[in-house]
Design a protein around this motif. Structure first.
Motif, short mmCIF file in Angstrom:
data_model
loop_
_atom_site.label_atom_id
_atom_site.label_comp_id
_atom_site.label_asym_id
_atom_site.label_seq_id
_atom_site.Cartn_x
_atom_site.Cartn_y
_atom_site.Cartn_z
N GLY A 196 0.99 -1.39 0.00
CA GLY A 196 0.10 0.01 0.09
C GLY A 196 1.07 1.14 0.05
O GLY A 196 0.62 2.05 -0.77
N TYR A 197 1.88 1.32 0.81
CA TYR A 197 2.71 2.48 0.69
C TYR A 197 3.41 2.65 -0.49
O TYR A 197 3.55 3.86 -0.88
CB TYR A 197 3.97 2.40 1.95
N ARG A 198 3.94 1.50 -1.19
CA ARG A 198 4.63 1.68 -2.34
C ARG A 198 3.80 2.19 -3.49
O ARG A 198 4.13 2.92 -4.28
CB ARG A 198 5.19 0.15 -2.86
N LEU A 199 2.41 1.71 -3.32
CA LEU A 199 1.56 2.17 -4.42
C LEU A 199 1.39 3.77 -4.46
O LEU A 199 1.40 4.37 -5.49
CB LEU A 199 0.18 1.59 -4.31
N ARG A 200 1.14 4.13 -3.29
CA ARG A 200 1.10 5.50 -3.11
C ARG A 200 2.55 6.51 -3.36
O ARG A 200 2.37 7.60 -4.05
CB ARG A 200 0.73 6.03 -1.60
N ALA A 201 3.73 5.67 -3.02
CA ALA A 201 4.84 6.52 -3.09
C ALA A 201 5.20 6.66 -4.59
O ALA A 201 5.78 7.69 -5.16
CB ALA A 201 6.01 5.87 -2.60
N ALA A 202 4.61 5.61 -5.48
CA ALA A 202 4.99 5.66 -6.89
C ALA A 202 4.45 6.97 -7.52
O ALA A 202 5.32 7.26 -8.52
CB ALA A 202 4.48 4.27 -7.54
N GLY A 203 3.46 7.49 -7.24
CA GLY A 203 2.82 8.50 -7.84
C GLY A 203 3.23 10.02 -7.13
O GLY A 203 2.65 10.87 -7.77
N VAL A 204 4.22 9.90 -6.20
CA VAL A 204 4.37 11.30 -5.44
C VAL A 204 5.35 12.23 -6.24
O VAL A 204 6.17 11.65 -6.87
CB VAL A 204 4.99 10.69 -4.10
#
Length: 378
Positions: A53-61
């Motif tokens: 979940g964290y990686r999914l969000r961090a990918a579009g930051v």
């Protein structure tokens, strides 16, 4: 830059993320979340599902874009450790915000030092809206910054009251500060940004959710010296704010309503516990302010009879509501000598309380006596 990025990765109030920030710092936490899985797993409590979940969000930051968008709005991102950071938010511990996105030209730290939250029901009654607006205006006139959530009902009335008085107000949003929510308060939020401050934990373009509203309330509670609840049912986000304030050692206050009103049931429950009953801005300022911020002493009107000395008052009470009484009977009823009673009767005559009729005395028929001297006598 790392904190601006993590504001999109972590949900508000994420205590696990707050613990990582405290232990490793923002830059290192972001590096581990976006690095190899092995590096990420060195963060305590990290699971495969959570990491996904964290990686999914961090990918579009894209923190540079977020900061640029805020700058275009005339806003900024305030982090813990900045000169403008309100240190009372540190009382939230690991649940403190990663940072705050702020619109407005005022200094957040200075304004927060003398601020009070006014919160309550969205579907408030006309009484609730009136009280919220009166408190907002009164607090602003006393030099307090009024803080609320810009919602319909009590929140909006409190903001409008402060703005109408030409005072200071701050809105804490559960969405990005560039998002007008509720839409019907777009103009109000714009006015607050011009005359005061609009802030939130969520980066630009983020929309509110039910959980974000609840978590937003802890920021309102921590930011201010105290929280006033105007109207609230038993299940109310406003009571969440008040309970958060209590846990943080802040003052909690409530404005009473009709005992039969469900919208005041939660406030009354608060007042049965540690909440303090308040009815106006002066009482709030007395509770949370500095030494000398005293509310006026409440008392009823002073009537002419109140100015009489005890003996004259007893003589006046000795006269019947109707009819005439001679001086000796008056003296007997008043427990004084006849000469003393006659002297007091002449004094009362000069003041307009009594009049003579032959050898006797009676109460005057004018308002001085009938409206004051005998009021409440049964």
């Amino acid at each position: 830059m790392a904190r601006a990025a993590l504001a999109r990765v972590f949900e508000p109030g994420d205590e696990r993320g707050g613990r990582w920030l405290r232990e490793f710092g923002a830059a290192e936490v972001f590096r581990r979340l976006t690095g190899t899985e092995g590096v990420a797993r060195t963060l305590a409590g990290m699971t495969e599902a959570r990491l996904g979940g964290y990686r999914l969000r961090a990918a579009g930051v894209d923190p540079r874009k977020d900061l640029a968008d805020m700058a275009a709005l005339g806003g900024r991102f305030v982090c813990p450790g900045d000169q403008e950071w309100p240190t009372q938010l540190d009382d939230l511990g690991d649940a403190r915000p990663v940072g705050l996105w702020v619109r407005g030209r005022r200094d957040l730290r200075l304004w927060a030092l003398r601020s009070v939250a006014v919160v309550g029901a969205r579907a408030c009654t006309p009484y609730g809206a009136h009280m919220a607006a009166a408190l907002g205006a009164g607090l602003a006139e006393l030099g307090w910054v009024v803080v609320s959530g810009a919602a319909f009902g009590v929140d909006g009335a409190a903001h409008r009251g402060a703005l109408a008085a030409g005072g200071a107000t701050m809105a804490v949003l559960a969405c990005g500060v560039d998002v007008a929510y509720p839409r019907g308060h777009a103009e109000l939020i714009g006015r607050i940004a011009e005359q005061g401050l609009v802030m939130g934990e969520l980066p630009p373009s983020e929309h509110p959710t039910r959980s974000r509203f609840v978590l937003r309330n802890r920021v309102i509670a921590a930011l201010t010296r105290g929280t006033v609840v105007v109207e609230a049912e038993y299940r109310s986000g406003s009571l969440v704010t008040a309970r958060s304030a209590q846990r943080l050692g802040r003052f909690t206050m409530g404005v009473p309503g009709p005992a039969t009103s469900g919208l005041s049931a939660g406030v009354h429950e608060l007042l049965r516990g540690e909440g303090v009953l308040v009815t106006d801005a002066a009482e709030i300022s007395e509770l949370i302010g500095e030494i000398g911020d005293l509310a006026p002493v409440g008392r009823g009107p002073v009537l002419p009879r109140d100015q009489l000395d005890p003996v004259s008052a007893r003589v006046l009470d000795a006269l019947p509501r109707r009819g005439v009484r001679d001086g000796r009977d008056v003296a007997r009823s008043a427990g004084t000598s006849t000469d003393e009673a006659l002297g007091r009767l002449y004094e009362l005559y000069s003041l307009g309380f009594v009049e003579r009729e032959g050898d006797g005395w009676k109460l005057t028929s004018g308002p001085t006596c009938n409206g004051d001297a005998r009021r409440g006598v049964t």
